[in-house]
Design a protein around this motif. Structure first.
Motif, short mmCIF file in Angstrom:
data_model
loop_
_atom_site.label_atom_id
_atom_site.label_comp_id
_atom_site.label_asym_id
_atom_site.label_seq_id
_atom_site.Cartn_x
_atom_site.Cartn_y
_atom_site.Cartn_z
N ALA A 335 -74.35 14.13 62.40
CA ALA A 335 -74.12 12.91 63.17
C ALA A 335 -73.40 13.22 64.49
O ALA A 335 -73.74 12.67 65.54
N ALA A 336 -72.41 14.11 64.42
CA ALA A 336 -71.66 14.46 65.63
C ALA A 336 -72.55 15.13 66.66
O ALA A 336 -72.42 14.89 67.87
N LEU A 337 -73.48 15.97 66.19
CA LEU A 337 -74.42 16.60 67.12
C LEU A 337 -75.27 15.56 67.83
O LEU A 337 -75.48 15.65 69.05
N GLU A 338 -75.74 14.57 67.11
CA GLU A 338 -76.57 13.52 67.74
C GLU A 338 -75.75 12.69 68.72
O GLU A 338 -76.24 12.30 69.78
N VAL A 339 -74.50 12.41 68.36
CA VAL A 339 -73.63 11.66 69.28
C VAL A 339 -73.41 12.46 70.55
O VAL A 339 -73.48 11.93 71.67
N ALA A 340 -73.13 13.76 70.42
CA ALA A 340 -72.88 14.59 71.59
C ALA A 340 -74.11 14.66 72.49
O ALA A 340 -74.01 14.57 73.72
N ARG A 341 -75.28 14.81 71.88
CA ARG A 341 -76.51 14.90 72.67
C ARG A 341 -76.80 13.58 73.38
O ARG A 341 -77.26 13.56 74.53
N THR A 342 -76.53 12.47 72.70
CA THR A 342 -76.76 11.16 73.32
C THR A 342 -75.76 10.92 74.44
O THR A 342 -76.13 10.42 75.52
N ALA A 343 -74.50 11.27 74.21
CA ALA A 343 -73.49 11.11 75.26
C ALA A 343 -73.83 11.95 76.47
O ALA A 343 -73.62 11.53 77.62
N ARG A 344 -74.38 13.13 76.25
CA ARG A 344 -74.79 13.99 77.36
C ARG A 344 -75.82 13.28 78.24
O ARG A 344 -75.76 13.34 79.46
N GLN A 345 -76.72 12.55 77.63
CA GLN A 345 -77.72 11.81 78.39
C GLN A 345 -77.09 10.66 79.18
O GLN A 345 -77.47 10.41 80.32
N VAL A 346 -76.12 9.99 78.58
CA VAL A 346 -75.46 8.88 79.26
C VAL A 346 -74.78 9.39 80.53
O VAL A 346 -74.81 8.73 81.57
N LEU A 347 -74.19 10.57 80.47
CA LEU A 347 -73.48 11.12 81.62
C LEU A 347 -74.40 11.73 82.66
O LEU A 347 -73.94 12.12 83.74
#
Length: 394
Positions: A335-347
């Motif tokens: 789950a943390a990996l998916e959150v990090a990857r999604t946050a990367r896209q937001v930024l």
């Protein structure tokens, strides 16, 4: 019908999980959070870029009281499993390397001595390790033996009153920093643990360089070439793989919490960025696609935190099983990996710079998902428990 509470919704604690903590647990969490924000967050990007972690940080962590904090006596705090988990969550919200330093010290090296060592070994090492004056490492994984520790080649044989060790250990956190290595070796009596002090003839360490993950952490190879140790160096309580595996379960429990902390840090960065980044005349957080990303990340962070808290309560109650820990590590790190990857896209493009924590957490989690048991291995543990039959390997 009772009226609904008028308290406003806190987007950073969407499910009011704080209310499930005792005042003492919140105090411990807040102390560690303040330490991380003051001593880790301002420097984590630099440490990552320079591929180092300052050795003196161990003493600061010792003063903070988090090294072996869940152990009793010998200078350790004797805190609850939940309190220790909360500390791991805050440490990894700073950087996975810092939480790894604490986990290896307390849940692997110190726990091994505390659980399986002699009284003399405990008195010699644990107070200094709790204070951060001595650093420990844990030598189990080998170049050709990761998920299958039973196939280890490192061996120890009797020679008179002494033991002689030969072999290699790989991917060892804190390796070259350590004052003592807990090394597991095959003997005629089963798998035994040995305390190998730094400077012992025949014992050397070689750092692993060019890592693209966990850069703010020392990772080493341990080489044992005819290392001669007295019988007093053996951990007397461990005579099988049960010894090292019990330590791994302690460390995996901390990872369950730590992954939730890394995910939360990424979510917070995405929220802060998206509410201040103006495009087309308005904050990007106001666009539907970005809100969908924020909602998904918030769901995963809250779900991971609740799972960690539940496992913490089970551990404190004495009902936690290794299979539960496997489910926690498998679910929370993925789950943390998916959150990090999604946050990367937001930024956007800013997401790949060390000015923000997201890419650092994202690459670190690529190590977390495979160390202390790969996601595949934990899936097999959980699957076997659900099916009631172990997975077939042949």
């Amino acid at each position: 019908m009772a009226s609904t509470s008028a308290r406003s919704l806190d987007p950073r604690d969407f499910l009011a999980i704080d209310d499930q903590l005792s005042p003492e647990e919140r105090d411990i969490r807040d102390v560690v959070r303040c330490f991380v924000r003051e001593h880790v967050v301002p420097h984590a990007g630099e440490w990552f870029e320079q591929a180092r972690i300052p050795r003196e940080l161990a003493r600061e962590l010792g003063k903070l009281g988090v090294l072996g904090m869940h152990l009793e006596g010998y200078g350790c705090a004797g805190a609850s499993a939940t309190a220790y988990g909360l500390a791991c969550m805050e440490l990894e919200a700073g950087d996975s390397g810092v939480r790894s330093m604490v986990s290896v010290q307390g849940s692997l090296a110190m726990f091994a001595i505390h659980r399986w060592g002699s009284e003399e070994q405990k008195q010699e090492w644990l107070p200094r390790m709790a204070a951060g004056e001595a650093i420990g490492c844990f030598g189990l994984t080998e170049p050709d033996s990761g998920s299958d520790p039973g196939s280890m080649r490192t061996n120890a044989r009797r020679d008179g009153a002494d033991w002689v060790l030969n072999g290699r250990k790989m991917w060892i956190t804190n390796g070259s920093l350590a004052d003592v290595a807990v090394v597991w070796a095959r003997t005629d009596d089963g798998v035994r643990g040995f305390l190998v002090p730094k400077g012992t003839p025949g014992f050397s360490t070689h750092d692993i360089h060019s890592k693209m993950s966990l850069r703010a952490s020392v990772t080493s190879e341990l080489v044992l070439d005819g290392v001669r140790l007295p019988d007093a160096a053996v951990l007397p309580g461990a005579t099988s793989l049960r010894g090292p595996l019990s330590c791994l379960n302690e460390a995996r429990y901390g990872i369950v919490w730590g992954a939730a902390g890394a995910a939360r840090a990424c979510l917070e960065s995405a929220v802060d960025y998206s509410t201040t980044r103006i495009q087309f005349g308005r904050p990007i957080a106001s666009f539907q696609l970005q809100q969908q990303k924020l909602a998904t990340m918030a769901l995963e962070v809250n779900r991971a935190t609740l799972l960690a808290l539940h496992l913490g309560r089970m551990k404190d109650a004495g009902t936690l099983r290794p299979e539960h820990v496997s489910m926690g590590k498998l679910g929370n790190v993925n789950a943390a990996l998916e959150v990090a990857r999604t946050a990367r896209q937001v930024l956007g493009a800013n997401g790949i710079t060390l000015e923000y924590p997201v890419i650092r957490h994202m690459t670190n989690l690529e190590s977390v998902v495979t160390y202390e048991g790969t996601a595949d291995v934990h899936a097999l543990v959980v699957g076997g428990a659900v099916a009631g039959v172990p997975a077939a390997f042949r």
